[in-house]
Design a protein around this motif. Structure first.
Motif, mmCIF file in Angstrom:
data_model
loop_
_atom_site.group_PDB
_atom_site.id
_atom_site.type_symbol
_atom_site.label_atom_id
_atom_site.label_comp_id
_atom_site.label_asym_id
_atom_site.label_seq_id
_atom_site.Cartn_x
_atom_site.Cartn_y
_atom_site.Cartn_z
ATOM 1 N N ASP A 86 -14.961 -48.372 10.676
ATOM 2 C CA ASP A 86 -15.647 -48.138 11.523
ATOM 3 C C ASP A 86 -16.131 -47.782 12.685
ATOM 4 O OD1 ASP A 86 -18.578 -48.200 10.788
ATOM 5 O OD2 ASP A 86 -19.054 -50.342 11.799
ATOM 6 N N VAL A 87 -16.545 -46.569 12.780
ATOM 7 C CA VAL A 87 -16.364 -45.651 14.559
ATOM 8 C C VAL A 87 -17.782 -45.549 15.021
ATOM 9 C CG1 VAL A 87 -15.733 -44.147 15.534
ATOM 10 C CG2 VAL A 87 -14.247 -44.898 13.210
ATOM 11 N N PRO A 88 -17.956 -46.001 15.683
ATOM 12 C CA PRO A 88 -19.785 -46.121 16.497
ATOM 13 C C PRO A 88 -20.135 -44.351 16.693
ATOM 14 C CG PRO A 88 -18.538 -48.016 17.809
ATOM 15 C CD PRO A 88 -17.739 -47.342 16.446
ATOM 16 N N ASP A 89 -18.797 -44.107 18.121
ATOM 17 C CA ASP A 89 -18.817 -42.947 18.273
ATOM 18 C C ASP A 89 -17.426 -41.885 17.815
ATOM 19 O OD1 ASP A 89 -16.506 -44.933 19.083
ATOM 20 O OD2 ASP A 89 -16.593 -43.923 20.944
ATOM 21 N N LEU A 90 -18.231 -41.046 16.954
ATOM 22 C CA LEU A 90 -16.627 -40.646 15.392
ATOM 23 C C LEU A 90 -16.079 -39.362 16.384
ATOM 24 C CD1 LEU A 90 -15.381 -40.415 13.220
ATOM 25 C CD2 LEU A 90 -18.078 -39.059 12.610
ATOM 26 N N GLU A 91 -16.813 -38.212 17.006
ATOM 27 C CA GLU A 91 -16.990 -37.981 17.599
ATOM 28 C C GLU A 91 -15.420 -38.105 18.701
ATOM 29 O OE1 GLU A 91 -19.331 -33.749 19.131
ATOM 30 O OE2 GLU A 91 -20.059 -34.561 17.492
ATOM 31 N N TRP A 92 -16.355 -38.328 19.665
ATOM 32 C CA TRP A 92 -14.794 -39.243 20.472
ATOM 33 C C TRP A 92 -13.918 -39.545 20.062
ATOM 34 C CZ3 TRP A 92 -11.508 -42.319 22.583
ATOM 35 C CH2 TRP A 92 -11.328 -41.920 24.163
ATOM 36 N N CYS A 93 -13.756 -40.179 18.559
ATOM 37 C CA CYS A 93 -12.492 -40.948 18.219
ATOM 38 C C CYS A 93 -11.778 -39.829 17.467
ATOM 39 C CB CYS A 93 -13.070 -42.099 17.545
ATOM 40 S SG CYS A 93 -13.727 -43.285 18.349
ATOM 41 N N VAL A 94 -12.427 -39.111 16.890
ATOM 42 C CA VAL A 94 -11.838 -37.950 16.328
ATOM 43 C C VAL A 94 -11.055 -37.121 16.725
ATOM 44 C CG1 VAL A 94 -11.766 -36.088 14.391
ATOM 45 C CG2 VAL A 94 -13.483 -38.256 14.218
ATOM 46 N N ASN A 95 -11.707 -36.594 18.314
ATOM 47 C CA ASN A 95 -10.934 -35.516 18.792
ATOM 48 C C ASN A 95 -9.281 -37.023 19.122
ATOM 49 O OD1 ASN A 95 -13.073 -33.440 18.799
ATOM 50 N ND2 ASN A 95 -14.370 -34.281 20.478
ATOM 51 N N ASP A 96 -10.110 -37.302 19.694
ATOM 52 C CA ASP A 96 -8.874 -38.214 20.576
ATOM 53 C C ASP A 96 -7.068 -39.117 19.660
ATOM 54 O OD1 ASP A 96 -7.304 -40.659 22.741
ATOM 55 O OD2 ASP A 96 -7.962 -41.786 20.697
ATOM 56 N N ALA A 97 -8.527 -38.937 18.211
ATOM 57 C CA ALA A 97 -6.975 -38.945 17.068
ATOM 58 C C ALA A 97 -6.377 -37.548 16.744
ATOM 59 C CB ALA A 97 -7.590 -39.354 16.077
ATOM 60 N N VAL A 98 -6.827 -36.161 17.289
ATOM 61 C CA VAL A 98 -6.472 -35.017 17.086
ATOM 62 C C VAL A 98 -5.842 -34.416 18.041
ATOM 63 C CG1 VAL A 98 -7.250 -32.691 17.049
ATOM 64 C CG2 VAL A 98 -8.084 -33.978 15.544
ATOM 65 N N ASP A 99 -6.038 -34.921 19.922
ATOM 66 C CA ASP A 99 -4.656 -35.516 20.173
ATOM 67 C C ASP A 99 -3.727 -35.878 20.125
ATOM 68 O OD1 ASP A 99 -6.847 -33.511 21.879
ATOM 69 O OD2 ASP A 99 -8.141 -35.069 23.041
ATOM 70 N N LYS A 100 -3.624 -36.556 19.808
ATOM 71 C CA LYS A 100 -2.478 -37.421 19.664
ATOM 72 C C LYS A 100 -1.722 -37.050 17.978
ATOM 73 C CE LYS A 100 -4.111 -41.936 21.209
ATOM 74 N NZ LYS A 100 -5.172 -43.226 20.919
ATOM 75 N N GLY A 101 -2.180 -36.530 17.719
ATOM 76 C CA GLY A 101 -1.373 -35.318 16.351
ATOM 77 C C GLY A 101 -2.206 -35.569 15.289
ATOM 78 N N LEU A 102 -2.460 -36.527 15.228
ATOM 79 C CA LEU A 102 -2.822 -36.821 13.780
ATOM 80 C C LEU A 102 -3.796 -35.698 13.313
ATOM 81 C CD1 LEU A 102 -2.695 -39.870 15.261
ATOM 82 C CD2 LEU A 102 -4.717 -40.377 13.192
ATOM 83 N N LYS A 103 -3.549 -35.870 11.833
ATOM 84 C CA LYS A 103 -4.273 -33.957 10.923
ATOM 85 C C LYS A 103 -4.475 -34.883 9.716
ATOM 86 C CE LYS A 103 -0.640 -31.132 11.600
ATOM 87 N NZ LYS A 103 -0.464 -31.928 13.212
ATOM 88 N N PHE A 104 -5.729 -34.467 10.020
ATOM 89 C CA PHE A 104 -6.780 -34.345 8.810
ATOM 90 C C PHE A 104 -6.348 -34.562 6.912
ATOM 91 C CE2 PHE A 104 -9.764 -32.374 11.923
ATOM 92 C CZ PHE A 104 -10.409 -33.105 12.726
ATOM 93 N N HIS A 105 -6.707 -35.127 6.609
ATOM 94 C CA HIS A 105 -6.604 -34.956 5.337
ATOM 95 C C HIS A 105 -7.339 -33.805 4.255
ATOM 96 C CE1 HIS A 105 -6.578 -36.150 1.055
ATOM 97 N NE2 HIS A 105 -5.398 -36.929 1.257
ATOM 98 N N ALA A 106 -6.335 -33.513 3.242
ATOM 99 C CA ALA A 106 -6.951 -32.031 2.509
ATOM 100 C C ALA A 106 -8.937 -32.326 1.940
ATOM 101 C CB ALA A 106 -6.664 -31.865 1.591
#
Ligand SMILES: [Fe+2]
Ligand SMILES: [Fe+2]
Length: 290
Positions: A86-106
């Protein structure tokens, strides 16, 4: 006591890993999980296990040995398709994850995806690939008032891909789940119907596949996400009840493992698509009267 009264909530999500240290570091470093218990057990071969927590979401990461480790390394996506935080601030958390090098699933290759026909007001989500190829969704429900909460919260749902919503609803109703919502996704091959079912603070997303996805589902087994464990207060009674109502158990007897302070007792049944649902009782000290 019937099974639905015996279940007190969700306990953990079981994820097999090829390298426990690396997997724990990934979850702690990227998603803010905290390891609170670890153990090496024989079941029957050596398994190294770590339990990690994020809010009310507990992961059991387990690294088997020998041929079982080789089997884990070859696993593909399973019937338990993904789990969602569950993520209230989705955009911020997604950007943070991408900054950490996480990859989107197909499945959400271009990032945040809007499912407008899910839930009461639509749902937004982005799927990431975990350290053992498990799919981890960041999920924001537009109908929920998150207040001033920020960051990754804990359980949103566990998604199970199913052949028949009717059969799956009938199975999970036996465990006390009831429908709280749903929706659909339109695809070129037809409409994917989705139901959310809920029991004691825990939501399952049942996704009825169509077309090529349905054919692919028939080839799936236990995958990157191995099992979901539900807490029960009386495991012997749960075992008896499960048999009585015709659930298919993978275990002839209730098993024990020395987890946590006093150990756990558990057994596992399979759902209509072959998904593994574990029932688990944490043992505690009891004092007998003299
Ligand atoms: Fe487990
Ligand atoms: Fe989902």
């Amino acid at each position: 006591m019937n099974l639905s009264e015996n279940i007190t909530g969700v306990q953990h999500l079981g994820i097999p890993v090829v390298n426990l240290k690396e997997a724990v570091a990934w979850y702690e470093g990227n998603l803010g999980f905290k390891k609170f218990h670890e153990k090496i057990v024989m079941n029957p071969y050596k398994i190294e296990v770590a339990f990690l927590q994020l809010g009310d979401l507990v992961l059991e990461l387990f690294q088997p040995s020998g041929s079982e480790l080789a089997e884990v390394a070859e696993r593909k996506d399973g019937i338990l398709d993904h789990y969602a935080i569950d993520v209230p601030d989705l955009e911020w958390c997604v950007n943070d994850a991408v900054d950490k090098g996480l990859k989107f699933h197909a499945s959400t290759g271009s990032g945040i995806t809007h499912y407008e026909h899910l839930g009461k007001k639509g749902v937004k989500g982005a799927n990431f690939v975990g350290p053992n190829q498990e799919v981890v969704e960041f999920c924001h429900d537009d109908s929920v008032d998150y207040g001033s909460k920020t960051g990754l919260q804990g359980w949103a749902h566990l998604a199970v891909k199913v052949k028949s919503l009717k059969d799956s609803m009938a199975f999970y109703e036996k465990l006390g789940f009831h429908k709280t919502g749903g929706g659909y996704l339109d695809t070129p091959e037809g409409r994917i119907e989705i139901a959310f079912v809920y029991q004691k603070g825990f939501t399952l997303e049942l996704i009825q596949m169509v077309g090529a996805g349905l054919e692919e589902l028939k080839t799936r087994g236990a995958g990157h996400i191995d099992h979901i464990a539900l807490d029960v207060c009386d495991i012997e009674e749960a075992f008896y009840e499960a048999k009585k109502i015709g659930l298919q158990s993978l275990d002839y007897l209730v098993k024990e493992l020395p987890f946590f302070q006093f150990g756990v007792k558990f057994f596992t049944v399979v759902g209509p698509d072959g998904e593994k649902v574990e029932f688990n009782q944490k043992k505690c000290l009891t004092f007998s009267r003299i």
